[in-house]
Design a protein around this motif. Structure first.
Motif, mmCIF file in Angstrom:
data_model
loop_
_atom_site.group_PDB
_atom_site.id
_atom_site.type_symbol
_atom_site.label_atom_id
_atom_site.label_comp_id
_atom_site.label_asym_id
_atom_site.label_seq_id
_atom_site.Cartn_x
_atom_site.Cartn_y
_atom_site.Cartn_z
ATOM 1 N N MET A 319 0.931 -1.583 0.202
ATOM 2 C CA MET A 319 -0.503 0.284 -0.161
ATOM 3 C C MET A 319 1.260 1.235 0.474
ATOM 4 O O MET A 319 2.076 0.837 0.212
ATOM 5 N N TYR A 320 0.605 2.810 -0.236
ATOM 6 C CA TYR A 320 0.585 4.055 -0.581
ATOM 7 C C TYR A 320 0.921 3.786 0.991
ATOM 8 O O TYR A 320 -0.235 3.136 2.415
ATOM 9 N N SER A 321 2.129 4.254 1.800
ATOM 10 C CA SER A 321 2.519 4.166 3.514
ATOM 11 C C SER A 321 3.477 5.408 4.250
ATOM 12 O O SER A 321 4.198 5.638 3.028
ATOM 13 N N LEU A 322 2.674 6.580 4.868
ATOM 14 C CA LEU A 322 3.292 7.129 5.631
ATOM 15 C C LEU A 322 3.973 6.586 6.580
ATOM 16 O O LEU A 322 4.896 7.279 6.950
ATOM 17 N N GLY A 323 3.929 5.252 6.978
ATOM 18 C CA GLY A 323 5.092 4.664 8.017
ATOM 19 C C GLY A 323 3.953 4.580 9.275
ATOM 20 O O GLY A 323 3.009 4.893 8.791
ATOM 21 N N HIS A 324 4.100 3.014 9.612
ATOM 22 C CA HIS A 324 3.401 2.539 10.429
ATOM 23 C C HIS A 324 3.407 3.340 12.178
ATOM 24 O O HIS A 324 3.290 3.640 12.662
ATOM 25 N N THR A 325 4.886 3.944 11.707
ATOM 26 C CA THR A 325 5.134 4.936 13.123
ATOM 27 C C THR A 325 4.786 6.549 12.850
ATOM 28 O O THR A 325 4.414 7.705 13.869
ATOM 29 N N PHE A 326 4.279 7.158 11.862
ATOM 30 C CA PHE A 326 3.613 8.299 11.669
ATOM 31 C C PHE A 326 2.519 8.557 12.677
ATOM 32 O O PHE A 326 1.149 8.311 12.372
ATOM 33 N N VAL A 327 2.766 9.671 13.121
ATOM 34 C CA VAL A 327 1.827 10.578 13.697
ATOM 35 C C VAL A 327 1.256 11.630 12.880
ATOM 36 O O VAL A 327 2.102 12.337 13.109
ATOM 37 N N PRO A 328 -0.492 11.615 12.669
ATOM 38 C CA PRO A 328 -0.529 12.542 11.837
ATOM 39 C C PRO A 328 -0.731 14.031 13.222
ATOM 40 O O PRO A 328 -1.046 13.487 13.959
ATOM 41 N N PRO A 329 -0.890 14.659 12.107
ATOM 42 C CA PRO A 329 -1.362 16.624 13.037
ATOM 43 C C PRO A 329 -2.428 16.075 12.943
ATOM 44 O O PRO A 329 -3.270 15.521 11.973
ATOM 45 N N PRO A 330 -3.094 16.610 14.312
ATOM 46 C CA PRO A 330 -4.216 16.595 14.444
ATOM 47 C C PRO A 330 -5.165 17.397 13.678
ATOM 48 O O PRO A 330 -6.087 18.205 14.490
ATOM 49 N N VAL A 331 -5.501 17.225 12.901
ATOM 50 C CA VAL A 331 -6.305 17.345 11.468
ATOM 51 C C VAL A 331 -7.871 16.784 12.186
ATOM 52 O O VAL A 331 -8.044 15.793 12.604
ATOM 53 N N HIS A 332 -8.927 17.743 11.836
ATOM 54 C CA HIS A 332 -9.977 17.401 12.795
ATOM 55 C C HIS A 332 -10.965 16.131 11.732
ATOM 56 O O HIS A 332 -11.256 14.811 12.533
ATOM 57 N N SER A 333 -10.508 16.014 11.090
ATOM 58 C CA SER A 333 -11.118 14.526 9.738
ATOM 59 C C SER A 333 -10.479 13.499 10.512
ATOM 60 O O SER A 333 -9.592 13.081 9.405
#
Lengths: 458, 458
Positions: A319-333
């Motif tokens: 899959m396309y992946s940002l990495g399984h450790t990626f913590v996304p910024p707190p966007v509301h969606s």
């Protein structure tokens, strides 16, 4: 009078799901040893009847009567001609949307929660565990478990749990038990809290917790459920696109452009796959998954093998992946904050059948407010992303003077996300755009894994 | 597969409202001089086209195309056979409900908000003011004004404003401006605050504020709108019962029992009036308005002439009334906290055509949770009151071994009322039952007014 809503008669509801694996090739999931996973290895996590669906390549799969009976609480969902939105945009495009907000939990999610609960029940399971981001999925599974008399435990990403206190109550109304994640009740949760006691949580961590909680039940009567990403989830969601196709036929239309927001990919795939079948077989149609600029999986991350969760409990998925450790910024969606993407959706993006797009939060809320003021329904923050591209495409059609038919998925309503709208109205929404450079740190986590092949289905 | 939802084709939607004033007599509203009010006296408050509807005795009134076009965003609303609720209650009764929760604001209220905004727009009005209790009505009018490009100002009863902060945001999403009532911006509000700075507010005070704000606009382009009580409001709501009748005809059913919750009377009347017509003309059917035991207008108060608001800006209306100064205890079902009742509903209760019932909060929430767990939709606290009687009637049918047909109005969903459910789940719901003795204090306010006649229509 203009015919705004296009209904189907009960006898016209699709009675089979469409399985895209009959028409495309994907790289197999890999086990811990790097070899293709055998169905048996998934048995502690999922019931065998769902595992069979996960690996099936049969094109049409019957929807059981007992599932259809529950789906009929809100199906067929309306297909709506967005006359007012068209007028506000002064566009020659004809815009249609599938209104998936009419389900009791308010989104498309119960389309798969219901069959998943049913198959678990059939298999003798008593309790299901899952994670939830925005809360849509946890609500849907609570609702579905309630319909079949199953227990339901939901690990909810902490930032969403705090932002939306009523989600927990909603799940409780259907008998579901919702706790914030990371929690102290699992090893995965405790490790995440040790690493960062103030973590906003991630879907990756919550998935680890839910899998662990299911597998840890020694009675063997608990299984885990995933609300997106997996093949059988995409399969169940195709009822959206299959209904939409029949509804469009009733008004002699076929879409030129198809749009859905994409977090793990399920609402997008549900609408798009039945039309992707046509495209694979020669039809000309533009199909766009839309993601937030703050979690740009398809538009900025590479196509790799990676885990679906932080604790690496899941197999390696292509899959396309940002990495399984990626913590996304707190966007509301919250529903779009996932580091990965469904393998089937990823495959079709890699092949160029789908063309991914990303939009900023402020642009998506602006489109959402316009949609609320014209079509009435207040869209879920996730659906606002789809709407932002709809607005863009409708404006493009105007510039080009083309009478395009645009079809999109209004995947849910935002009535439990009004806090996010409040933030938008008071100017407290931040636009975060992550570039490849920002993402280098997390990319490393999958560097040593095997690489998926670039397959060609079309 | 069982046919759960009974739809109408677009061409089967009723194109006329039913006006019960063609079939019953009511006492006239009285002006400040104690004489019957002339339509002209209402002109500063309402546009003349709505005043004409208010006093009309024509049985069928055309729904304008421009109104139908907006109503078609969510109409026809589904009639649903509540198979799962029947099963849970193990009753021989066949239970049907009209699902009015599917409108964008989530209740039946836009059925009248839309035509009211339309007629105001037609009359050249630019801005509308109103009050709201639970927030359902303010949301509905904000939505409706948005559809016709009108400004909207909403005075929301403070206790509800505080309990449901997202209602304000919902109205803002449609461009509405919602402020807590009592406010300092009107004389009525200032007087109420002077009397009791900590008042939870009442619908009576909020109505006074909204009327005052409308009349005070010297440009003459502002009018007031009421979401219940008045004849034209009941008229617009009859689309519910008219649709339900046609839907029941499709499955060859006619109700033995009809149930709706009643605050000002509008959702109850909307469902009941088209069937009351049959009863007036000889048909045998039990029709029950249900109110909370904490605000027992129909079951405990007398049939009198009283004002609709605290500051006595409205004419004297013939109705059951707890007194225009009555401050109802802070029960959560904000939409049922009104001291009076629609004159048309009051008249039919006085004649014995309708038989009023009251239920406690805990009983109504218990029924609401049962309904959520069986039929899926989480009901508005108001609708829970109807559900409590449905449960009782279904149990009675079981005891009597009778295959009764029960029809009720699921007037709205509770997704913005989950705080009330949270209170219920944590045992923080208090049952308040007011008796005639408790009410003696407020009764005095109408002692010196003329007394309505006990008319007989039937």
């Amino acid at each position: 009078m203009r015919n705004r809503q296009i209904f189907l008669k009960p006898e016209e509801i699709p009675r089979q799901w469409y399985n895209i694996l009959a028409d495309i090739k994907i790289n197999p999931p890999l086990g811990p040893d790097g070899n293709p996973l055998s169905p048996d290895q998934l048995a502690p996590v999922f019931p065998m009847n769902l595992i069979e669906q996960e690996v099936s390549t049969k094109r049409w799969i019957d929807i059981p009567d007992e599932v259809m009976d529950v789906l009929s609480i809100w199906h067929p969902t309306p297909l709506v001609r967005a006359y007012n939105l068209e007028k506000a945009l002064d566009t020659p495009a004809r815009i249609y949307f599938k209104n998936e907000s009419v389900s009791p939990p308010g989104s498309h999610k119960p389309n798969t929660a219901v069959p998943q609960a049913y198959y678990n029940k059939e298999f003798g399971i008593k309790k299901m565990t899952t994670e939830t981001g925005a809360g849509q999925w946890g609500s849907a599974l609570s609702f579905a478990c309630c319909q079949y008399g199953l227990e339901c435990k939901v690990f909810m990403v902490r930032i969403s749990f705090d932002q939306k206190p009523y989600r927990k109550t909603m799940m409780a109304a259907w008998g579901g038990n919702c706790v914030p994640s990371p929690s102290m009740s699992t090893k995965a949760g405790r490790e995440a809290l040790e690493l960062n006691p103030d973590t906003p949580g991630t879907l990756g961590i919550a998935i680890s917790e839910a899998i662990e909680a299911a597998v840890a039940d020694e009675s063997g009567q608990t299984r885990y459920s995933l609300g997106s990403v997996l093949n059988h989830v995409m399969l169940h969601q195709t009822i959206i696109g299959l209904e939409a196709k029949r509804q469009l036929e009733k008004v002699s239309e076929y879409p030129d452009v198809i749009i859905g927001c994409a977090g793990g990919g399920s609402n997008f795939a549900g609408l798009a796959f039945p039309f992707a079948y046509d495209k694979i077989h020669g039809k000309n149609v533009d199909i766009y998954p839309v993601e937030p600029a703050g979690c740009p999986t398809l538009t900025q991350a590479p196509f790799v093998y990676d885990h679906g969760d932080t604790a690496k409990y899941t197999p390696l998925l292509p899959m396309y992946s940002l990495g399984h450790t990626f913590v996304p910024p707190p966007v509301h969606s919250g529903g779009l904050r996932y580091h990965g993407m469904a393998p089937t959706v990823s495959q079709l993006v890699d092949e160029g059948v789908f063309e991914a797009r990303s939009v900023t939060q402020s642009k998506s809320y602006a489109a959402g407010v316009l949609a609320a003021r014209t079509e009435g329904i207040i869209p879920a923050p996730e659906s606002c992303h789809a709407l932002a591209l709809v607005v863009e495409e409708a404006q493009k059609a105007k510039e080009e003077g083309k009478e395009k038919v645009i079809l999109f998925n209004w995947s849910g309503h935002g009535l439990l996300d009004l806090g996010a709208y409040e933030a938008y109205f008071s100017g407290n929404i931040k636009d975060i755009e992550l570039s490849q450079k920002d993402l280098h740190g997390s990319e490393k986590v999958y560097e040593d894994y095997p690489k998926p092949q670039h397959l060609k289905s079309v």
